[in-house]
Design a protein around this motif. Structure first.
Motif, short mmCIF file in Angstrom:
data_model
loop_
_atom_site.label_atom_id
_atom_site.label_comp_id
_atom_site.label_asym_id
_atom_site.label_seq_id
_atom_site.Cartn_x
_atom_site.Cartn_y
_atom_site.Cartn_z
N ARG A 95 73.27 -9.36 -40.30
CA ARG A 95 72.85 -10.09 -39.12
C ARG A 95 71.52 -9.69 -38.94
O ARG A 95 71.04 -8.63 -39.09
N HIS A 96 70.49 -10.45 -38.52
CA HIS A 96 69.50 -10.50 -37.91
C HIS A 96 69.38 -9.94 -36.60
O HIS A 96 69.68 -11.04 -35.74
N ILE A 97 69.01 -8.94 -35.86
CA ILE A 97 69.13 -8.67 -34.61
C ILE A 97 67.47 -8.87 -34.07
O ILE A 97 66.64 -7.81 -34.14
N GLU A 98 66.83 -10.00 -33.91
CA GLU A 98 65.46 -10.27 -33.62
C GLU A 98 64.94 -9.46 -32.67
O GLU A 98 63.89 -8.72 -32.61
N GLY A 99 65.53 -9.12 -31.47
CA GLY A 99 65.25 -8.60 -30.27
C GLY A 99 65.08 -7.05 -30.57
O GLY A 99 64.59 -6.54 -29.78
N ARG A 100 65.81 -6.65 -31.60
CA ARG A 100 65.75 -5.27 -31.92
C ARG A 100 64.85 -5.02 -33.19
O ARG A 100 65.03 -3.81 -33.75
N ASN A 101 64.39 -5.88 -33.84
CA ASN A 101 63.54 -6.03 -34.92
C ASN A 101 64.37 -5.29 -36.15
O ASN A 101 63.78 -4.29 -36.74
N ARG A 102 65.45 -5.84 -36.47
CA ARG A 102 66.32 -5.13 -37.50
C ARG A 102 67.26 -6.04 -38.08
O ARG A 102 67.59 -6.99 -37.41
N PHE A 103 67.69 -5.71 -39.43
CA PHE A 103 69.08 -6.35 -39.74
C PHE A 103 69.95 -5.34 -39.96
O PHE A 103 69.76 -4.31 -40.33
N GLU A 104 71.12 -5.65 -39.72
CA GLU A 104 72.42 -4.94 -39.54
C GLU A 104 73.26 -5.37 -40.80
O GLU A 104 73.65 -6.63 -40.92
#
Length: 100
Positions: A9-18
């Motif tokens: 998943r892309h966590i846009e608010g944290r600038n990362r993909f998990e």
């Protein structure tokens, strides 16, 4: 060998993909947005409990595919991302300078 089931998943608010395995965060690839629609992929981590399963490959691939879909170029500051690109020529065109 059992097929791995994971979610990216892309966590846009944290600038990362998990990447999650069985609902648990197994690792991430972070980036810093730069001027000119450039994503600087600066850090990739796989939790020690999940290492050796090849999880960084689908994680990095998903992050780079997202960059391509967004029309972004990337800076592979993270050695894992640079190594992935050096082994996968079809992603080299995403690099800002074209040589990771």
């Amino acid at each position: 060998m059992t097929e791995q089931i994971y979610e990216i998943r892309h966590i846009e608010g944290r600038n990362r993909f998990e990447i999650l395995v069985d609902g648990r965060e197994a690792g991430y690839a972070s980036y810093v947005p730069r001027e000119g629609n450039v994503l600087d992929f600066n850090h990739t981590v796989i939790d020690q409990a999940f290492r050796g399963r090849g999880l960084s490959l689908p994680l990095i691939r998903a992050a780079l595919d997202h960059a391509r879909e967004q029309g972004a170029t990337i800076t592979p500051s993270c050695s894992a991302v640079a190594h992935f690109i050096s082994k996968n020529d079809d992603y080299r065109d995403l690099c800002e300078n074209r040589t990771p």
